[in-house]
Design an enzyme around this catalytic site. Structure first.
Site, PDB file in Angstrom:
ATOM      1  CD  GLU A   1      -2.496  -2.090   9.397  1.00 57.38           C
ATOM      2  OE1 GLU A   1      -3.758  -1.832   9.586  1.00 57.38           O
ATOM      3  OE2 GLU A   1      -1.979  -2.575   8.279  1.00 57.38           O
TER       4      GLU A   1
ATOM      5  N   GLY B   1       6.560  -5.057   4.016  1.00 54.97           N
ATOM      6  CA  GLY B   1       7.155  -6.152   4.453  1.00 54.97           C
ATOM      7  C   GLY B   1       7.076  -7.660   3.647  1.00 54.97           C
TER       8      GLY B   1
ATOM      9  CD  GLN C   1      -2.764   1.067   2.564  1.00 57.46           C
ATOM     10  OE1 GLN C   1      -3.551   0.241   2.593  1.00 57.46           O
ATOM     11  NE2 GLN C   1      -2.689   1.939   3.600  1.00 57.46           N
ATOM     12  CB  THR C   2       3.195   2.468   2.485  1.00 57.32           C
ATOM     13  OG1 THR C   2       2.319   2.249   3.655  1.00 57.32           O
ATOM     14  CG2 THR C   2       3.899   3.950   2.819  1.00 57.32           C
TER      15      THR C   2
ATOM     16  N   GLY D   1      22.087   0.399  34.300  1.00 65.17           N
ATOM     17  CA  GLY D   1      23.337   0.427  32.953  1.00 65.17           C
ATOM     18  C   GLY D   1      23.009  -0.987  32.383  1.00 65.17           C
TER      19      GLY D   1
HETATM   20  C1  LIG Z   1      26.893   3.467  27.985  1.00 62.79           C
HETATM   21  C2  LIG Z   1      27.376   3.283  29.315  1.00 62.79           C
HETATM   22  C3  LIG Z   1      28.743   3.703  29.295  1.00 62.79           C
HETATM   23  C4  LIG Z   1      29.363   3.701  30.718  1.00 62.79           C
HETATM   24  N1  LIG Z   1      30.600   4.087  31.111  1.00 62.79           N
HETATM   25  C5  LIG Z   1      31.160   3.963  32.337  1.00 62.79           C
HETATM   26  C6  LIG Z   1      32.583   4.155  32.652  1.00 62.79           C
HETATM   27  O1  LIG Z   1      33.205   4.688  31.551  1.00 62.79           O
HETATM   28  N2  LIG Z   1      33.113   4.000  34.092  1.00 62.79           N
HETATM   29  C7  LIG Z   1      32.227   3.694  34.762  1.00 62.79           C
HETATM   30  O2  LIG Z   1      32.780   3.378  36.059  1.00 62.79           O
HETATM   31  N3  LIG Z   1      30.798   3.374  34.622  1.00 62.79           N
HETATM   32  C8  LIG Z   1      30.403   3.508  33.390  1.00 62.79           C
HETATM   33  N4  LIG Z   1      28.918   3.243  33.077  1.00 62.79           N
HETATM   34  C9  LIG Z   1      28.353   2.614  34.432  1.00 62.79           C
HETATM   35  C10 LIG Z   1      27.413   3.759  34.962  1.00 62.79           C
HETATM   36  O3  LIG Z   1      27.788   4.772  35.622  1.00 62.79           O
HETATM   37  C11 LIG Z   1      26.212   2.968  35.638  1.00 62.79           C
HETATM   38  O4  LIG Z   1      25.203   2.176  34.811  1.00 62.79           O
HETATM   39  C12 LIG Z   1      25.263   4.097  36.484  1.00 62.79           C
HETATM   40  O5  LIG Z   1      26.000   4.583  37.643  1.00 62.79           O
HETATM   41  C13 LIG Z   1      24.030   3.316  37.036  1.00 62.79           C
HETATM   42  O6  LIG Z   1      24.416   2.548  37.752  1.00 62.79           O
HETATM   43  P1  LIG Z   1      23.552   0.772  37.699  1.00 62.79           P
HETATM   44  O7  LIG Z   1      23.716   0.464  36.401  1.00 62.79           O
HETATM   45  O8  LIG Z   1      24.385   0.086  38.842  1.00 62.79           O
HETATM   46  O9  LIG Z   1      22.286   1.047  38.074  1.00 62.79           O
HETATM   47  P2  LIG Z   1      21.391   0.687  39.211  1.00 62.79           P
HETATM   48  O10 LIG Z   1      21.689   1.354  40.528  1.00 62.79           O
HETATM   49  O11 LIG Z   1      21.198  -0.696  39.628  1.00 62.79           O
HETATM   50  O12 LIG Z   1      19.733   1.102  38.968  1.00 62.79           O
HETATM   51  C14 LIG Z   1      18.724   0.187  38.752  1.00 62.79           C
HETATM   52  C15 LIG Z   1      17.537   0.667  39.189  1.00 62.79           C
HETATM   53  O13 LIG Z   1      17.459   0.995  40.403  1.00 62.79           O
HETATM   54  C16 LIG Z   1      17.014   2.481  40.730  1.00 62.79           C
HETATM   55  N5  LIG Z   1      17.934   2.500  42.109  1.00 62.79           N
HETATM   56  C17 LIG Z   1      19.070   2.340  42.336  1.00 62.79           C
HETATM   57  N6  LIG Z   1      19.381   2.890  43.716  1.00 62.79           N
HETATM   58  C18 LIG Z   1      18.241   3.647  44.033  1.00 62.79           C
HETATM   59  C19 LIG Z   1      17.691   4.224  45.171  1.00 62.79           C
HETATM   60  N7  LIG Z   1      18.599   4.446  46.087  1.00 62.79           N
HETATM   61  N8  LIG Z   1      16.774   4.728  45.356  1.00 62.79           N
HETATM   62  C20 LIG Z   1      15.454   4.440  44.448  1.00 62.79           C
HETATM   63  N9  LIG Z   1      15.824   3.891  43.108  1.00 62.79           N
HETATM   64  C21 LIG Z   1      17.276   3.234  43.101  1.00 62.79           C
HETATM   65  C22 LIG Z   1      17.329   3.276  39.602  1.00 62.79           C
HETATM   66  O14 LIG Z   1      16.710   4.152  39.615  1.00 62.79           O
HETATM   67  C23 LIG Z   1      17.291   2.035  38.639  1.00 62.79           C
HETATM   68  O15 LIG Z   1      15.860   2.195  38.131  1.00 62.79           O
HETATM   69  C24 LIG Z   1      28.335   3.291  32.005  1.00 62.79           C
HETATM   70  C25 LIG Z   1      27.193   2.825  31.876  1.00 62.79           C
HETATM   71  C26 LIG Z   1      26.595   2.708  30.437  1.00 62.79           C
HETATM   72  C27 LIG Z   1      25.369   2.604  30.226  1.00 62.79           C
HETATM   73  C1  LIG Z   2       8.260  -1.525   9.998  1.00 63.99           C
HETATM   74  C2  LIG Z   2       7.351  -0.745   9.214  1.00 63.99           C
HETATM   75  C3  LIG Z   2       6.276  -1.857   8.304  1.00 63.99           C
HETATM   76  C4  LIG Z   2       5.549  -1.467   7.306  1.00 63.99           C
HETATM   77  N1  LIG Z   2       4.690  -2.392   6.674  1.00 63.99           N
HETATM   78  C5  LIG Z   2       4.141  -1.965   5.680  1.00 63.99           C
HETATM   79  C6  LIG Z   2       3.525  -2.894   4.985  1.00 63.99           C
HETATM   80  O1  LIG Z   2       3.697  -4.184   5.025  1.00 63.99           O
HETATM   81  N2  LIG Z   2       2.708  -2.471   3.865  1.00 63.99           N
HETATM   82  C7  LIG Z   2       2.429  -1.294   3.549  1.00 63.99           C
HETATM   83  O2  LIG Z   2       1.814  -0.741   2.797  1.00 63.99           O
HETATM   84  N3  LIG Z   2       2.913  -0.254   4.524  1.00 63.99           N
HETATM   85  C8  LIG Z   2       3.849  -0.584   5.567  1.00 63.99           C
HETATM   86  N4  LIG Z   2       4.545   0.507   6.428  1.00 63.99           N
HETATM   87  C9  LIG Z   2       4.246   1.714   6.090  1.00 63.99           C
HETATM   88  C10 LIG Z   2       3.036   2.424   7.209  1.00 63.99           C
HETATM   89  O3  LIG Z   2       2.045   1.865   6.863  1.00 63.99           O
HETATM   90  C11 LIG Z   2       3.263   3.710   7.051  1.00 63.99           C
HETATM   91  O4  LIG Z   2       4.937   4.375   7.348  1.00 63.99           O
HETATM   92  C12 LIG Z   2       2.320   4.411   8.057  1.00 63.99           C
HETATM   93  O5  LIG Z   2       0.851   4.199   7.444  1.00 63.99           O
HETATM   94  C13 LIG Z   2       2.578   6.034   8.347  1.00 63.99           C
HETATM   95  O6  LIG Z   2       2.622   6.622   7.236  1.00 63.99           O
HETATM   96  P1  LIG Z   2       3.645   7.571   6.789  1.00 63.99           P
HETATM   97  O7  LIG Z   2       5.047   6.956   6.993  1.00 63.99           O
HETATM   98  O8  LIG Z   2       3.381   8.396   5.570  1.00 63.99           O
HETATM   99  O9  LIG Z   2       3.610   8.784   7.672  1.00 63.99           O
HETATM  100  P2  LIG Z   2       3.079  10.435   7.586  1.00 63.99           P
HETATM  101  O10 LIG Z   2       1.912  10.465   7.333  1.00 63.99           O
HETATM  102  O11 LIG Z   2       4.151  10.950   6.676  1.00 63.99           O
HETATM  103  O12 LIG Z   2       3.554  10.915   9.052  1.00 63.99           O
HETATM  104  C14 LIG Z   2       4.360  11.895   9.212  1.00 63.99           C
HETATM  105  C15 LIG Z   2       3.970  12.775  10.394  1.00 63.99           C
HETATM  106  O13 LIG Z   2       2.769  13.790   9.915  1.00 63.99           O
HETATM  107  C16 LIG Z   2       1.538  13.734  10.742  1.00 63.99           C
HETATM  108  N5  LIG Z   2       0.498  13.772  10.063  1.00 63.99           N
HETATM  109  C17 LIG Z   2       0.332  13.039   8.845  1.00 63.99           C
HETATM  110  N6  LIG Z   2      -1.049  13.325   8.210  1.00 63.99           N
HETATM  111  C18 LIG Z   2      -1.366  14.175   9.160  1.00 63.99           C
HETATM  112  C19 LIG Z   2      -2.782  14.866   9.519  1.00 63.99           C
HETATM  113  N7  LIG Z   2      -3.653  14.656   8.634  1.00 63.99           N
HETATM  114  N8  LIG Z   2      -2.841  15.512  10.726  1.00 63.99           N
HETATM  115  C20 LIG Z   2      -2.160  15.790  11.455  1.00 63.99           C
HETATM  116  N9  LIG Z   2      -0.772  15.094  11.419  1.00 63.99           N
HETATM  117  C21 LIG Z   2      -0.498  14.480  10.432  1.00 63.99           C
HETATM  118  C22 LIG Z   2       1.883  12.091  11.472  1.00 63.99           C
HETATM  119  O14 LIG Z   2       1.246  12.390  12.550  1.00 63.99           O
HETATM  120  C23 LIG Z   2       3.447  12.137  11.537  1.00 63.99           C
HETATM  121  O15 LIG Z   2       3.937  12.787  12.493  1.00 63.99           O
HETATM  122  C24 LIG Z   2       5.284  -0.002   7.442  1.00 63.99           C
HETATM  123  C25 LIG Z   2       6.005   0.802   8.120  1.00 63.99           C
HETATM  124  C26 LIG Z   2       6.928   0.312   8.967  1.00 63.99           C
HETATM  125  C27 LIG Z   2       7.623   1.474   9.807  1.00 63.99           C
END
Ligand SMILES: Cc1cc2nc3c(=O)[nH]c(=O)nc-3n(C[C@H](O)[C@H](O)[C@H](O)COP(=O)(O)OP(=O)(O)OC[C@H]3O[C@@H](n4cnc5c(N)ncnc54)[C@H](O)[C@@H]3O)c2cc1C
Ligand SMILES: Cc1cc2nc3c(=O)[nH]c(=O)nc-3n(C[C@H](O)[C@H](O)[C@H](O)COP(=O)(O)OP(=O)(O)OC[C@H]3O[C@@H](n4cnc5c(N)ncnc54)[C@H](O)[C@@H]3O)c2cc1C
Ligand SMILES: [Ca+2]
Lengths: 663, 663
Positions: free
Chosen positions: B423, B177, B137-138, B400
């Protein structure tokens, strides 16, 4: 069609001077010029191509990043770039790499925690990249709770060494960027133990790889922790795992600015105030806030340009409506545009705050530190959360095409979201802000005057009683009315929390129980900071034809959109009436219409190259469709028309011969 | 440690019979048994392994999917599975494939739009998979605006054929698709033109590839549109591009249930009512709502189990607190748990609605159709939006580690989000709901009684005047109070919109201008539907010890959380007072505590295998850390300790020999 500007008619509509706005966005003419020069340097150098990233395997991807990092460093040396220029160049290379951690964490941390002597030894090596450093804090079992880290550093007076050891599986270092493959050294956080006593977590400089052949040193196990979100995204980074088996390092590799261990194993605190460590934290978080404005503005630039190109429905004169003209599209997009600018200016202010804190620390003035700490923690949290959500909203604003990697948005999201987690989990940070707010409120009765971003709490009495003066929708354009409304909402929420807390006999239990509301109060406080800093910015001199007017509109959009989104807060604290809320909505719609003709120019002001944007939908010239079409054909899947696997897996099915096939 | 259940203590805490809950979740004992059997079948067959997906290149990934699809089909035949069983098997294989479109769109669409004769010809081929069909369709230039499609199907009476043609670049089919590589046939949507007149968009069956060698047929160009969000995710699918150059198909490949073209080129509408097409749409959207509950429950299962394993901070007795005990964690997680159940039950109800609509259509009763159409559109929109956001929130709830692919959450997000777009773009759908609501309100004065989910509008007078009777927090547990509050909020928002609209002379202009508020009214209406269907479900008989009690708590959580999130709506319409809002928050916190001991059992009730979950963090046995650790080492990056690229890109830098190196 190449060379034609399909968005020229949009650019003509702008009611302000986009070149002047570019300078406001960059912060200064100098900053603009450096950025502009570095952006072009990267964009014009084929060595920095990034459009081929999605098809590389993990190993190819990583090797490619090593290449770019080395090449960037070579150019930095050849062109004798300043530190600022080098930073911008790396920024525009736009690919997470071990160098981010080396320059962004290892070096600042050394500077913050090392003694003069240690700096003399290590900094020159790091500056010349004769060593590569990373920041190894997080462990498999501990992230947020840094005090719970399990790695030990036990002093052995016999050899004058610390023995670094990982006593458990969960004590393995886990996550440090640059650790997995690239780094030769790490700042390792471990519990300092001497004379049988545990002095808590300290930083140590540990060499982890040989400088001769890069082999991992004896007693250390290091690996990469595997694939992360997205295709390219953070997979260019070697986030690593590391395990120590009684690894010995010289005593003087404890970072000793704040505390030392003597030859005899005595733990001694230096006279340097520990509070200084917060300086580094303010620095790092300030950077994260600025990064938020970068990432959000990038997504907004893509979605805005594409929304002006994309037409759907409503053909009266035969041409359909640009989707940017739909009010729903505007109500989703323009608040993000306004947020990008808002985060920019609050980042600029944090830059000032950092300088201010640093100056004060130099004179042992710690008075503003708790406030500065809370404020950077909170701003880190709300700007990264809004940016992550905002990128995904921009992707949705592009409809189906936003889902293609060639839109640039999926990878931008995947690479950005960990900012909500690293450098402090966003919720954990907001809880810290909330603690600070509750404390501030409780101290109001005493002589302590709230400072900085909490100064408004000093006018608590007034804020608890004040009524909002809005009578018509234009009143919502008055900055002092808006500011007071945000102050009143925040103050009232904090006071309400404090009141409810006071009913608990056990304060800690109360804090736990009420924590969801406390987090909301913290958010309100941080939103107020952003609004107030935007307003402050506009009180200063802003040159350029029409520039200030546009920024005033964006400021109003940010404030009124926030008000709409959190209307429940404003109404339940009786800060505004439902009628006033509805007038705010009217004003918001009117502002959207006013911003509409300026939208493209407002994103042009970010001055992003097509290379940096990395998005066909966001192309400067708006020539989207032919380029989308051509890009598709480059996919390896299109090398042959009949797919690999047809003979084994499709044909037998169509021919009803599956039963006999060996699958 | 393998074989030990680390979450046993959590399972012991449950206050209800998890096996009974499994049946409620599945819908019936039979449904449970089929699902359970199919889930195990897939999980125990190494051919369906999916843990190696992230490291495949696009082509390998796609070939692997072809293999699985063929193998699944082989097993379906060998085991003589029923249609239901086959559907469940494909579901648990858990990988987007061309078969989804074949079974989910091509076949239902044929059935809906084909004549008896056409069905006799095409359905058996499709059922046996002697042809593979997709849904085209699209186009590059048109998605949401289906009436704007540009592909033409011009009737040529000389040869009794339609000529399918793509007149422009933007008319290229784009996104379907299964189109890119696998399909042999497509339902192609094109403007039917005969005798020089354009009759608008119609569906045609077009063969696109040779059944002999799978080559693309002459005049047709087909390719894959390239990489999409995520690593594996939707990249297993060959979303395609297709261009026609005057391709001829026999006249009888127009899908002719509703309209035909005679030999002479006369366009004739059949006496089959066109409204029947809505039947298919209700069917497809119902499926999407159920998919939302699947995806959300899966994410919630992972985050809940991991939150019980993860400990951070608060060691009093030496053991730290499970993060699931933090109120902030609960306030983010439990509403999503409740939403998963809520979406399940509204999906179940949509299943009933579909049957009801089908029955009515069979007797030419179209009275409920507009309402059913609006309601499925709206529910599709809000459940997919909440699920997409919910998956990402679950990822953040894992800190993390949620960012690692081995958590399962990044890929779940990437594969799920397009449901917000396909859809029917979610915002476009809500605008349709809003139009329906406004119309409903405007017709209230007339004799027309609102039906189905809008029946409450019939009590408008009462709802406009009623006041909420909540006086203490327990009152919020009363379903009739909750229901009336949601009805009042929705009715008042719709009426307010209608009122403001009536002030515009041009209604369409007014609708455009007020569309952001109209969308909010539509959301309110749909949330009411979900709350009311949950409540309705609980009014029926639900066997099983403690099962109903748990569901009552979840229903209250869903309602009160929604109320909290949209507090502004409830307050600004004066549906509740601030005090009542605050009582709702109190009740919500209490409900979180009540659900806490049941949390693990409530996600166990989804009955997901570890294979289906595909997440180390969500493992049934909670044995997270050793498995995370071991998984990391499998990354190809760990094949060598010194990375590929060291000699070229790291060594010269460390040795300060970059200048001379050729990069
Ligand atoms: C892309 C990436 C790069 C990173 N790079 C580094 C790096 O270079 N060096 C490094 O040392 N680390 C790095 N980190 C680690 C990062 O610092 C930790 O992931 C981060 O500090 C969060 O800790 P956590 O993963 O243990 O989360 P957690 O503490 O396990 O959090 C899990 C959930 O528990 C909740 N939670 C935890 N404690 C509490 C509380 N007291 N009260 C309420 N809710 C709580 C959180 O809100 C969260 O929803 C990296 C992480 C990522 C994803
Ligand atoms: C993973 C994937 C699988 C798909 N599979 C299929 C498939 O099998 N067959 C097929 O035919 N298609 C398929 N599609 C296409 C899909 O149906 C379209 O992407 C979808 O209908 C949205 O249309 P668009 O991309 O043109 O968005 P657009 O209409 O261009 O939307 C862009 C922005 O404009 C806004 N907008 C558009 N019209 C209005 C309006 N009148 N008022 C206010 N805001 C508006 C929207 O809210 C959006 O923010 C697939 C898409 C994806 C991502
Ligand atoms: Ca890949």
């Amino acid at each position: 069609m190449e060379g034609v500007d399909h968005l020229a008619h949009e650019r003509d509509k702008a009611q302000f001077d986009v070149n002047d706005m570019k300078i406001v966005w960059a912060g200064s003419r100098e900053a603009f010029e450096v950025s502009d020069r570095m952006a072009r340097l990267v964009a014009n150098d084929p060595a920095f191509r990034k459009d081929n990233r999605v098809h590389l395997t993990r190993k190819e991807l990583f090797k490619n990043t090593l290449r770019k990092a080395a090449y960037a460093w070579k150019r930095i040396i050849e062109l004798k770039l300043t530190e600022e220029e080098a930073g911008r160049l790396r920024f525009f290379v736009d690919e997470p790499a071990y160098t981010d951690l080396h320059w962004g964490m290892f070096v600042p941390f050394l500077k913050g925690q090392g003694t003069e002597e240690q700096l003399r030894k290590w900094l020159p090596l790091a500056y010349k990249m004769q060593i590569i450093g990373c920041y190894a804090q997080t462990e498999l079992g501990h992230g947020s709770n840094v005090q719970g880290l399990e790695t030990t550093a036990t002093f052995d007076p016999k050899t004058d060494e610390f023995v670094i050891h990982s006593p458990t599986l969960t004590s393995s270092k886990w996550w440090p960027g640059g650790l997995g493959k690239a780094s030769t050294h790490a700042v390792v956080f471990a519990r300092l133990i001497t004379n049988g006593r545990d002095y808590g977590v300290h930083g140590f400089i540990v060499q982890i790889r040989s400088l001769d052949d890069h082999s991992v040193l004896p007693g250390i196990t290091i690996g990469d922790i595997g694939m992360k979100f997205g295709n390219g995204a953070y997979n260019t980074m070697d986030n690593g795992v590391m395990h120590f088996d009684h690894v010995r390092i010289p005593r003087d590799q404890l970072l000793m600015r704040f505390s030392q261990v003597t030859k005899e194993g005595k733990y001694v605190q230096s006279d340097v105030p520990r509070q200084l460590v917060y300086g580094t934290m303010v620095y790092v978080r300030k950077t994260i806030v600025i990064d938020a404005s970068n990432a959000l503005s990038r997504a907004v630039c893509i979605a805005t340009r594409y929304s002006a190109v994309r037409r759907q429905f409503g053909s009266q004169d035969g041409v359909e409506t640009q989707v940017i003209n739909y009010k729903t599209q505007q109500s989703r997009l323009f608040p993000l545009l306004a947020s990008a600018y808002a985060f920019r200016f609050v980042g600029e202010w944090l830059q000032w705050l950092y300088t201010d804190v640093t100056k004060r620390l130099a004179t042992n003035d710690f008075s503003t530190l708790p406030e500065a700490h809370a404020c950077t923690a909170g701003l880190k949290s709300i700007t990264t959360a809004a940016t992550a959500d905002g990128i995904e909203e921009c992707r949705k604003l592009c409809g189906g095409h936003g889902y293609l990697c060639s839109s640039g948005l999926p990878e931008l999201f995947a690479v950005y979201v960990p900012a909500c987690t690293y450098e402090g989990d966003n919720v954990v940070l907001l809880l810290q802000v909330a603690r600070f707010l509750v404390k501030t409120v409780s101290q109001l009765v005493s002589w302590k005057k709230p400072v900085g971003t909490t100064a408004y709490m000093g006018r608590l009495q007034h804020l608890m009683e004040s009524t909002c003066k809005v009578q018509k929708s234009e009143d919502w354009l008055n900055p002092s009315i808006v500011l007071e409304v945000f102050e009143a909402r925040s103050a009232r929420m904090s006071v309400e929390c404090a009141k409810r807390l006071s009913k608990f006999t056990n304060q800690e239990e109360g804090f736990q129980e009420l924590s969801p509301s406390l987090v909301e109060a913290a958010v309100a406080h941080c939103q107020l900071i952003i609004v107030s800093k935007f307003i402050e910015k506009l009180q200063g001199d802003i040159p350029g034809q029409g520039v200030k007017e546009q920024l005033q509109k964006l400021c109003s959009i940010y404030a009124l959109y926030t008000l709409h989104k959190h209307l429940g807060d404003f109404l339940s604290t009786s800060t505004i009436t439902p009628k006033q809320g509805s007038l705010a909505d009217d004003q918001l719609r009117s502002l959207y219409s006013q911003v509409r003709p300026n939208a493209i120019a407002l994103v042009d002001a970010f001055n992003y190259t097509d290379h940096y944007l990395g998005s066909i939908l966001g192309r400067y010239d708006g020539n989207v469709y032919p380029n989308l079409y051509n890009e598709a054909w480059k996919d390896p899947m299109n090398e042959s028309s009949v797919p690999d696997g047809y003979h084994e897996y499709i044909k037998p099915m169509l021919k009803q011969q599956l039963r006999n096939s060996r699958l």
